[in-house]
Design a protein around this motif. Structure first.
Motif, PDB file in Angstrom:
ATOM      1  N   UNK A   2       0.729  26.103  19.895  1.00  0.00           N
ATOM      2  CA  UNK A   2      -0.007  25.472  18.807  1.00  0.00           C
ATOM      3  C   UNK A   2       0.795  24.336  18.188  1.00  0.00           C
ATOM      4  N   UNK A   3       2.090  24.521  18.064  1.00  0.00           N
ATOM      5  CA  UNK A   3       2.958  23.471  17.500  1.00  0.00           C
ATOM      6  C   UNK A   3       2.935  22.235  18.392  1.00  0.00           C
ATOM      7  N   UNK A   4       2.946  22.440  19.701  1.00  0.00           N
ATOM      8  CA  UNK A   4       2.900  21.313  20.638  1.00  0.00           C
ATOM      9  C   UNK A   4       1.569  20.574  20.521  1.00  0.00           C
ATOM     10  N   UNK A   5       0.490  21.320  20.416  1.00  0.00           N
ATOM     11  CA  UNK A   5      -0.819  20.693  20.247  1.00  0.00           C
ATOM     12  C   UNK A   5      -0.895  19.913  18.944  1.00  0.00           C
ATOM     13  N   UNK A   6      -0.328  20.502  17.888  1.00  0.00           N
ATOM     14  CA  UNK A   6      -0.314  19.840  16.589  1.00  0.00           C
ATOM     15  C   UNK A   6       0.488  18.546  16.665  1.00  0.00           C
ATOM     16  N   UNK A   7       1.667  18.612  17.276  1.00  0.00           N
ATOM     17  CA  UNK A   7       2.517  17.421  17.420  1.00  0.00           C
ATOM     18  C   UNK A   7       1.828  16.359  18.284  1.00  0.00           C
ATOM     19  N   UNK A   8       1.172  16.785  19.332  1.00  0.00           N
ATOM     20  CA  UNK A   8       0.468  15.848  20.205  1.00  0.00           C
ATOM     21  C   UNK A   8      -0.680  15.187  19.436  1.00  0.00           C
ATOM     22  N   UNK A   9      -1.374  15.974  18.646  1.00  0.00           N
ATOM     23  CA  UNK A   9      -2.476  15.429  17.832  1.00  0.00           C
ATOM     24  C   UNK A   9      -1.969  14.414  16.817  1.00  0.00           C
ATOM     25  N   UNK A  10      -0.849  14.707  16.190  1.00  0.00           N
ATOM     26  CA  UNK A  10      -0.261  13.768  15.230  1.00  0.00           C
ATOM     27  C   UNK A  10       0.176  12.488  15.923  1.00  0.00           C
ATOM     28  N   UNK A  11       0.772  12.629  17.084  1.00  0.00           N
ATOM     29  CA  UNK A  11       1.225  11.454  17.837  1.00  0.00           C
ATOM     30  C   UNK A  11       0.035  10.592  18.242  1.00  0.00           C
ATOM     31  N   UNK A  12      -1.036  11.247  18.661  1.00  0.00           N
ATOM     32  CA  UNK A  12      -2.225  10.495  19.047  1.00  0.00           C
ATOM     33  C   UNK A  12      -2.825   9.782  17.834  1.00  0.00           C
ATOM     34  N   UNK A  13      -2.883  10.465  16.696  1.00  0.00           N
ATOM     35  CA  UNK A  13      -3.424   9.848  15.479  1.00  0.00           C
ATOM     36  C   UNK A  13      -2.568   8.648  15.062  1.00  0.00           C
ATOM     37  N   UNK A  14      -1.260   8.794  15.138  1.00  0.00           N
ATOM     38  CA  UNK A  14      -0.378   7.664  14.802  1.00  0.00           C
ATOM     39  C   UNK A  14      -0.556   6.508  15.770  1.00  0.00           C
ATOM     40  N   UNK A  15      -0.723   6.835  17.031  1.00  0.00           N
ATOM     41  CA  UNK A  15      -0.937   5.784  18.041  1.00  0.00           C
ATOM     42  C   UNK A  15      -2.248   5.054  17.767  1.00  0.00           C
ATOM     43  N   UNK A  16      -3.293   5.807  17.424  1.00  0.00           N
ATOM     44  CA  UNK A  16      -4.577   5.178  17.109  1.00  0.00           C
ATOM     45  C   UNK A  16      -4.476   4.308  15.859  1.00  0.00           C
ATOM     46  N   UNK A  17      -3.760   4.785  14.854  1.00  0.00           N
ATOM     47  CA  UNK A  17      -3.551   3.994  13.638  1.00  0.00           C
ATOM     48  C   UNK A  17      -2.787   2.711  13.955  1.00  0.00           C
ATOM     49  N   UNK A  18      -1.780   2.835  14.790  1.00  0.00           N
ATOM     50  CA  UNK A  18      -0.987   1.659  15.169  1.00  0.00           C
ATOM     51  C   UNK A  18      -1.838   0.658  15.940  1.00  0.00           C
ATOM     52  N   UNK A  19      -2.678   1.149  16.822  1.00  0.00           N
ATOM     53  CA  UNK A  19      -3.560   0.256  17.584  1.00  0.00           C
ATOM     54  C   UNK A  19      -4.538  -0.456  16.655  1.00  0.00           C
ATOM     55  N   UNK A  20      -5.108   0.273  15.702  1.00  0.00           N
ATOM     56  CA  UNK A  20      -6.047  -0.329  14.758  1.00  0.00           C
ATOM     57  C   UNK A  20      -5.336  -1.399  13.925  1.00  0.00           C
ATOM     58  N   UNK A  21      -4.155  -1.098  13.475  1.00  0.00           N
ATOM     59  CA  UNK A  21      -3.368  -2.060  12.698  1.00  0.00           C
ATOM     60  C   UNK A  21      -3.054  -3.299  13.535  1.00  0.00           C
ATOM     61  N   UNK A  22      -2.707  -3.096  14.790  1.00  0.00           N
ATOM     62  CA  UNK A  22      -2.406  -4.219  15.680  1.00  0.00           C
ATOM     63  C   UNK A  22      -3.643  -5.081  15.901  1.00  0.00           C
ATOM     64  N   UNK A  23      -4.807  -4.444  16.067  1.00  0.00           N
ATOM     65  CA  UNK A  23      -6.055  -5.193  16.238  1.00  0.00           C
ATOM     66  C   UNK A  23      -6.366  -6.024  14.995  1.00  0.00           C
ATOM     67  N   UNK A  24      -6.202  -5.414  13.820  1.00  0.00           N
ATOM     68  CA  UNK A  24      -6.474  -6.128  12.567  1.00  0.00           C
ATOM     69  C   UNK A  24      -5.516  -7.301  12.385  1.00  0.00           C
ATOM     70  N   UNK A  25      -4.260  -7.098  12.735  1.00  0.00           N
ATOM     71  CA  UNK A  25      -3.267  -8.171  12.636  1.00  0.00           C
ATOM     72  C   UNK A  25      -3.594  -9.304  13.596  1.00  0.00           C
ATOM     73  N   UNK A  26      -3.981  -8.958  14.809  1.00  0.00           N
ATOM     74  CA  UNK A  26      -4.333  -9.977  15.802  1.00  0.00           C
ATOM     75  C   UNK A  26      -5.562 -10.763  15.356  1.00  0.00           C
ATOM     76  N   UNK A  27      -6.553 -10.063  14.806  1.00  0.00           N
ATOM     77  CA  UNK A  27      -7.761 -10.736  14.324  1.00  0.00           C
ATOM     78  C   UNK A  27      -7.427 -11.682  13.179  1.00  0.00           C
ATOM     79  N   UNK A  28      -6.606 -11.228  12.253  1.00  0.00           N
ATOM     80  CA  UNK A  28      -6.213 -12.081  11.131  1.00  0.00           C
ATOM     81  C   UNK A  28      -5.440 -13.294  11.612  1.00  0.00           C
ATOM     82  N   UNK A  29      -4.555 -13.110  12.578  1.00  0.00           N
ATOM     83  CA  UNK A  29      -3.781 -14.227  13.119  1.00  0.00           C
ATOM     84  C   UNK A  29      -4.703 -15.217  13.832  1.00  0.00           C
ATOM     85  N   UNK A  30      -5.667 -14.711  14.564  1.00  0.00           N
ATOM     86  CA  UNK A  30      -6.617 -15.594  15.250  1.00  0.00           C
ATOM     87  C   UNK A  30      -7.448 -16.379  14.241  1.00  0.00           C
ATOM     88  N   UNK A  31      -7.869 -15.710  13.174  1.00  0.00           N
ATOM     89  CA  UNK A  31      -8.639 -16.400  12.128  1.00  0.00           C
ATOM     90  C   UNK A  31      -7.815 -17.515  11.487  1.00  0.00           C
TER      91      UNK A  31
END
Length: 82
Positions: A2-31
């Motif tokens: 369960x701890x491994x699943x929890x850690x994997x879920x947190x890592x995935x959520x952080x990765x998704x947050x980082x991707x969203x932030x990167x997309x927003x930054x790229x869009x702002x830079x393009x604008x």
């Protein structure tokens, strides 16, 4: 496990947050890049128009000076009388 699943879920959520932030930054830079390109184009057109106006004015001044010189020579030679 369960701890491994929890850690994997947190890592995935952080990765998704980082991707969203990167997309927003790229869009702002393009604008910003798009806005800068538009501003540069507008400034270039304005400079072109000003240069054309300056050349037109200078051409008129040269034409006037040349006509004045012709009139002076004609007057000096007595050719200005009709």
């Amino acid at each position: 496990m369960n701890q491994q699943n929890f850690n994997a879920g947190q890592a995935q959520a952080r990765a998704e947050d980082s991707m969203q932030c990167a997309k927003e930054t790229a869009t702002a830079a393009a604008d910003r890049a798009h806005a800068a390109a538009n501003t540069t184009g507008d400034t270039a057109q304005q400079n072109k128009d000003e240069a054309a106006g300056f050349l037109q004015q200078t051409g008129e001044q040269v034409k006037t000076m040349a006509q004045g010189a012709v009139d002076t020579v004609k007057h000096t030679l007595g050719m200005d009388k009709k």
